[in-house]
Scaffold this motif. Structure first.
Motif, PDB file in Angstrom:
ATOM      1  N   LYS A 241      81.989  28.034 -26.304  1.00  0.00           N
ATOM      2  CA  LYS A 241      81.872  26.603 -26.621  1.00  0.00           C
ATOM      3  C   LYS A 241      80.531  26.274 -27.269  1.00  0.00           C
ATOM      4  CE  LYS A 241      84.915  25.293 -22.807  1.00  0.00           C
ATOM      5  NZ  LYS A 241      85.001  24.647 -21.467  1.00  0.00           N
ATOM      6  N   GLY A 242      79.576  27.209 -27.114  1.00  0.00           N
ATOM      7  CA  GLY A 242      78.288  27.026 -27.766  1.00  0.00           C
ATOM      8  C   GLY A 242      77.174  26.743 -26.795  1.00  0.00           C
ATOM      9  N   VAL A 243      75.995  27.336 -27.045  1.00  0.00           N
ATOM     10  CA  VAL A 243      74.818  27.126 -26.185  1.00  0.00           C
ATOM     11  C   VAL A 243      73.620  26.772 -27.046  1.00  0.00           C
ATOM     12  CG1 VAL A 243      75.595  28.623 -24.320  1.00  0.00           C
ATOM     13  CG2 VAL A 243      74.335  29.621 -26.231  1.00  0.00           C
ATOM     14  N   ILE A 244      72.623  26.153 -26.407  1.00  0.00           N
ATOM     15  CA  ILE A 244      71.398  25.757 -27.107  1.00  0.00           C
ATOM     16  C   ILE A 244      70.209  26.291 -26.347  1.00  0.00           C
ATOM     17  CG2 ILE A 244      72.409  23.694 -28.150  1.00  0.00           C
ATOM     18  CD1 ILE A 244      71.105  22.069 -25.866  1.00  0.00           C
ATOM     19  N   THR A 245      69.035  26.294 -27.038  1.00  0.00           N
ATOM     20  CA  THR A 245      67.814  26.771 -26.394  1.00  0.00           C
ATOM     21  C   THR A 245      66.615  26.074 -27.014  1.00  0.00           C
ATOM     22  OG1 THR A 245      66.474  28.725 -25.864  1.00  0.00           O
ATOM     23  CG2 THR A 245      67.586  28.712 -28.015  1.00  0.00           C
ATOM     24  N   LYS A 249      64.716  31.828 -24.882  1.00  0.00           N
ATOM     25  CA  LYS A 249      64.925  32.673 -23.705  1.00  0.00           C
ATOM     26  C   LYS A 249      65.973  32.111 -22.759  1.00  0.00           C
ATOM     27  CE  LYS A 249      60.132  34.331 -23.732  1.00  0.00           C
ATOM     28  NZ  LYS A 249      58.854  34.393 -22.952  1.00  0.00           N
ATOM     29  N   HIS A 250      65.954  30.804 -22.602  1.00  0.00           N
ATOM     30  CA  HIS A 250      66.879  30.159 -21.671  1.00  0.00           C
ATOM     31  C   HIS A 250      67.872  29.308 -22.466  1.00  0.00           C
ATOM     32  CE1 HIS A 250      63.099  30.903 -19.486  1.00  0.00           C
ATOM     33  NE2 HIS A 250      63.903  31.229 -18.482  1.00  0.00           N
ATOM     34  N   PHE A 251      69.153  29.483 -22.132  1.00  0.00           N
ATOM     35  CA  PHE A 251      70.212  28.820 -22.893  1.00  0.00           C
ATOM     36  C   PHE A 251      71.066  27.957 -21.966  1.00  0.00           C
ATOM     37  CE2 PHE A 251      68.852  32.264 -25.490  1.00  0.00           C
ATOM     38  CZ  PHE A 251      69.084  31.891 -26.811  1.00  0.00           C
ATOM     39  N   THR A 252      71.452  26.785 -22.471  1.00  0.00           N
ATOM     40  CA  THR A 252      72.301  25.866 -21.703  1.00  0.00           C
ATOM     41  C   THR A 252      73.476  25.444 -22.570  1.00  0.00           C
ATOM     42  OG1 THR A 252      70.951  23.993 -22.412  1.00  0.00           O
ATOM     43  CG2 THR A 252      70.392  25.027 -20.304  1.00  0.00           C
ATOM     44  N   GLN A 253      74.471  24.839 -21.919  1.00  0.00           N
ATOM     45  CA  GLN A 253      75.686  24.432 -22.618  1.00  0.00           C
ATOM     46  C   GLN A 253      75.388  23.323 -23.620  1.00  0.00           C
ATOM     47  OE1 GLN A 253      79.152  25.719 -21.780  1.00  0.00           O
ATOM     48  NE2 GLN A 253      78.985  25.116 -23.918  1.00  0.00           N
ATOM     49  N   THR A 260      71.361  22.816 -33.899  1.00  0.00           N
ATOM     50  CA  THR A 260      71.638  24.255 -33.948  1.00  0.00           C
ATOM     51  C   THR A 260      72.298  24.702 -32.647  1.00  0.00           C
ATOM     52  OG1 THR A 260      69.715  24.611 -35.363  1.00  0.00           O
ATOM     53  CG2 THR A 260      70.677  26.559 -34.284  1.00  0.00           C
ATOM     54  N   ILE A 261      73.500  25.211 -32.776  1.00  0.00           N
ATOM     55  CA  ILE A 261      74.253  25.692 -31.615  1.00  0.00           C
ATOM     56  C   ILE A 261      74.619  27.153 -31.889  1.00  0.00           C
ATOM     57  CG2 ILE A 261      76.326  25.411 -30.187  1.00  0.00           C
ATOM     58  CD1 ILE A 261      76.402  22.480 -31.096  1.00  0.00           C
ATOM     59  N   TYR A 262      74.508  27.986 -30.846  1.00  0.00           N
ATOM     60  CA  TYR A 262      74.794  29.417 -30.985  1.00  0.00           C
ATOM     61  C   TYR A 262      76.095  29.768 -30.251  1.00  0.00           C
ATOM     62  CZ  TYR A 262      69.959  29.492 -32.524  1.00  0.00           C
ATOM     63  OH  TYR A 262      68.790  29.250 -33.196  1.00  0.00           O
ATOM     64  N   GLU A 289      71.441  37.167 -34.227  1.00  0.00           N
ATOM     65  CA  GLU A 289      72.385  37.455 -35.296  1.00  0.00           C
ATOM     66  C   GLU A 289      72.679  36.249 -36.181  1.00  0.00           C
ATOM     67  OE1 GLU A 289      73.568  40.361 -36.116  1.00  0.00           O
ATOM     68  OE2 GLU A 289      72.620  41.430 -34.440  1.00  0.00           O
ATOM     69  N   GLY A 290      72.198  35.065 -35.767  1.00  0.00           N
ATOM     70  CA  GLY A 290      72.438  33.860 -36.558  1.00  0.00           C
ATOM     71  C   GLY A 290      73.862  33.344 -36.474  1.00  0.00           C
ATOM     72  N   TRP A 291      74.496  33.533 -35.320  1.00  0.00           N
ATOM     73  CA  TRP A 291      75.885  33.085 -35.152  1.00  0.00           C
ATOM     74  C   TRP A 291      75.885  31.601 -34.768  1.00  0.00           C
ATOM     75  CZ3 TRP A 291      77.289  37.876 -31.691  1.00  0.00           C
ATOM     76  CH2 TRP A 291      77.375  39.020 -32.526  1.00  0.00           C
ATOM     77  N   THR A 292      75.845  30.736 -35.745  1.00  0.00           N
ATOM     78  CA  THR A 292      75.752  29.303 -35.491  1.00  0.00           C
ATOM     79  C   THR A 292      77.089  28.589 -35.620  1.00  0.00           C
ATOM     80  OG1 THR A 292      75.095  29.012 -37.812  1.00  0.00           O
ATOM     81  CG2 THR A 292      73.321  29.192 -36.159  1.00  0.00           C
TER      82      THR A 292
END
Length: 735
Positions: A241-245, A249-253, A260-262, A289-292
């Motif tokens: 569904k995508g995560v942000i940072t 180092k730390h990623f959240t929903q 920018t969402i990964y 990897e730049g998977w946005t």
């Protein structure tokens, strides 16, 4: 003239019929030749596989002649691979409260993981005995798989069926299979079915993107689709569904509104201890990897699947899960920790192909072979056969929480620790009894061997057994030594024969005992414990008197019948005081004899049985005294009286104690395949051995040598069998 014309017409018609017949017979003959050559070539290809693989592959070839089976000889020892695959956290199964499936063999039903599939004693760190629970790994929702479960899933022979074969399918891109229609049908029931893929140009669907990714990466599109379902489920997960940072180092929903969402659709790099660690690691991979967008995550992930696995030899689902084909990546480089992922993914691919009507296509299956594999396929360690049986999920904890003697007044050496199982306690002579108490860590476990115990002088050994709810046990040994008495005594506190046992429990005040031993026992001695260290023990046997010491009475020869031993106990070494005598009558049985009568014994083989003869009748054909006879099947399990005698059965003679005295393997001439019958199947063995390739060895070859006047398998044997099958002939069972 008319007669001549008619006659000529008849002749022409006859010629036409004859020509047509010859052509038909010729075409049939050519087809037969082609079929024979194909069968021989297929059998030749099976030589790369162990015998235990071949029957299953033959059955698959019969149903799908276009399938190709390649043996991949890993060169690795089976036990070495199993030990490495059982490394802690390498293979996991769902934790309590979560379900697993074995795929189509169980109609894809999902159950909570049985205890037999989880490791406890076999792998250190798998079970926390103090907390009475399995250790959680990865997101905390997984437990370490047991060696029995790993060996079951890892053994290719368990999965050589139509439904499971596609875990061995070579995962190359195939335009005839990897169509958008097939892939979209595969995605049915998930969030990707008929859905547009965010980030893809031209409003492409997920199915179209997966096919594009497969083409670019040269990977099976069906494999990619099934892998996405395995990783994302039906409704997607955090990384899908995508995560942000904010710090890398730390990623959240993500909420979907961020700049920018990964995305990480294949969960590449998403591993670790704890759910947040898994998300962080998967997010870092997507960021690097730049998977946005989902589109970039699928396209880029497919390349990683190829480069990281398929291109280095891990080109089947099996090899992705068990890294055994590339020395540089042995064992550790696996796509997923989920032990049964190869089963469920393989079944999903099969279902996709079946629904698309392409299971008869020319698939290539790469099947691993290991050195020193078990003779038979590794069994399922335990599964549900009667619905959701909660007893299969019983607690295996066998540890004690405490172990005390007299409430802790008497100290244990060493200090109690539930992982140590042997302890010593010393008490004075005045202590005639103690009370042993123990408590299990798990409330579901039971403890036996505790309570009040009487003590004899010397070492008293007690076994305290903690039995888990699951049925496993752990035995704690407690050695309590009572000091010797300073006073005189003419009693023994213990007396045990070196073979067999006394007819009754020994009591120091009881003077006479009896016992019986088998004929194989030609001598017997005794061990004893004196009540007083000042006592002297002598043995009277026949005309001899023998001094004894160190609690041992030397072994004496036995004759068939009753042998009487007198054991004298004096209160002092000078024999000037009192004496107590213990009498032991030892009866030695006569020897076991065996007369095979009409049956013939040829080395390790026995023959002379009748085709179709029942076990009960065959046993009556011999004579045994002081013993018994049983006929066991080829796995050495007792056969019922009503079953038929067959080649490879074991004719076993036991002595009076039930020990094997003689054992021969049964040869029933004509019964080559060992089913107790002589039929077309046996004839086909002879025919194939003689005309195609020698395949019979050992006892099967002996059973095929029907014609007693020739050796090996030849036309005479085939002639005798044909006469038996079709002309009421006979097959001589003696030589």
């Amino acid at each position: 003239m008319l007669k001549m014309f008619r006659k000529r017409r008849i002749n022409i018609a006859t010629v036409i019929v004859a020509v047509i017949s010859m052509l038909a017979v010729g075409a049939y003959g050519i087809k037969q030749t082609i079929d024979v050559v194909a069968a021989v070539n297929f059998e030749k290809s099976l030589e790369a596989f162990p015998e235990s693989y071949r029957d299953s592959l033959r059955a698959l070839h019969k149903e799908h002649p276009n399938w190709t089976f390649e043996a991949v000889n890993t060169g690795l020892n089976w036990n070495t691979v199993l030990a490495n695959e059982c490394y802690l956290t390498r293979k996991l199964v769902p934790a309590s409260g979560h379900s697993m499936s074995l795929g189509l063999m169980d109609n894809s039903r999902w159950y909570q993981t049985p205890t037999a599939w989880k490791a406890y004693d076999e792998i250190d760190g798998a079970f926390n005995y103090d907390n009475n629970e399995w250790v959680g790994f990865d997101t905390g929702q997984w437990n370490q798989a047991s060696p029995a479960a790993v060996s079951y899933v890892m053994d290719p022979r368990n999965w050589l069926t139509e439904e499971y074969m596609f875990m061995f399918e070579q995962l190359s891109y195939n335009a005839s299979h990897d169509t958008v229609t097939v892939i979209n049908n595969t995605l049915k029931g998930t969030f990707m079915y008929n859905a547009k893929c965010p980030g893809a140009s031209g409003n492409k669907t997920y199915a179209q993107v997966i096919v594009d990714a497969a083409k670019a990466a040269k990977v099976s599109a069906v494999h990619l689709a099934v892998r996405l379902i395995q990783e994302k489920g039906t409704s997607n997960d955090e990384l899908g569904k995508g995560v942000i940072t904010t710090d890398g180092k730390h990623f959240t929903q993500a909420t979907g509104k961020e700049k920018t969402i990964y995305y990480n659709f294949f969960n590449i790099g998403a591993a670790g201890s704890g759910k947040q660690t898994v998300i962080n690691n998967g997010g870092k991979e997507a960021m690097s990897e730049g998977w946005t967008s989902p589109y970039l995550a699928i396209m880029g992930g497919a390349v990683k699947v190829n480069n990281g696995y398929i291109a280095i030899g891990q080109d089947t689902i099996y090899f992705e899960m068990f890294s055994v084909v590339n020395k540089a990546y042995y064992y550790w480089k696996q796509y997923a920790q989920n032990l049964t992922a190869s089963l469920t993914e393989g079944c999903k691919i099969y279902t996709t192909y079946k629904n698309s009507g392409i299971t008869d296509s020319a698939f290539v299956f790469r099947i691993p072979v290991y050195n020193n594999m078990p003779e038979q396929a590794c069994p399922n360690p335990g599964w549900y056969t009667n619905g959701d049986d909660t007893s299969l999920r019983a607690n295996p904890n066998t540890r004690l929480k405490s172990l005390t003697v007299n409430g802790g007044e008497l100290a244990l050496t060493p200090t109690f620790n539930h992982e140590k199982t042997s302890y010593n306690v010393m008490v004075s002579y005045s202590t005639e009894s103690v009370t042993i108490a123990a408590q299990a860590i798990a409330g579901t476990s039971t403890v036996s061997g505790t309570g009040k115990k009487s003590l004899k002088v010397g070492t008293n050994t007690y076994k305290i057994v903690c039995k888990s709810e699951y049925g496993t046990t752990r035995t704690y040994t407690l050695n309590i030594t009572r000091e010797k008495s300073p006073e005189k005594s003419t009693y023994l506190t213990a007396l045990k024969p070196t073979s067999g046992s006394l007819s009754g429990t020994f009591n120091k005040a009881t003077g006479k005992y009896k016992m019986t031993v088998n004929n194989s026992i030609s001598s017997i001695g005794f061990t004893y414990t004196m009540e007083s260290s000042e006592s002297l023990v002598e043995l009277r046997y026949g005309k001899h008197t023998i001094s004894c010491s160190d609690g041992k009475i030397a072994a004496q020869s036995l004759t068939v019948g009753v042998n009487t031993f007198y054991i004298d106990v004096y209160d002092s070494a000078d024999k000037s005081g009192e004496k107590t005598t213990y009498q032991v009558d030892v009866t030695r049985n006569a020897a076991t004899t065996f007369d095979n009568k009409k049956l013939q014994i040829n080395g390790s083989y026995i023959n002379g049985f009748t085709i179709g003869e029942k076990v009960s009748n065959a046993i009556k054909a011999v004579s045994v005294t002081n013993g018994s006879v049983k006929i066991l099947d080829s796995d050495k399990k007792a056969k019922s009286d009503s079953s038929m005698v067959a080649t490879r059965d074991y004719f076993t003679v036991y002595d009076a104690d039930g020990k094997v005295m003689k054992q021969y393997q049964i040869v029933l001439y004509g019964d080559v395949n060992g089913d107790g019958k002589v039929d077309l199947f046996d004839y086909m063995y002879l025919k194939k051995h003689h005309w195609v390739k020698p395949i019979l060895t050992g006892i099967k070859l002996e059973a095929a040598n029907i014609y007693s006047k020739s050796s090996g398998v030849d036309l005479f044997d085939m002639a005798v069998m044909k006469k038996f099958l079709w002309r009421n002939g006979t097959i001589t069972q003696t030589r």
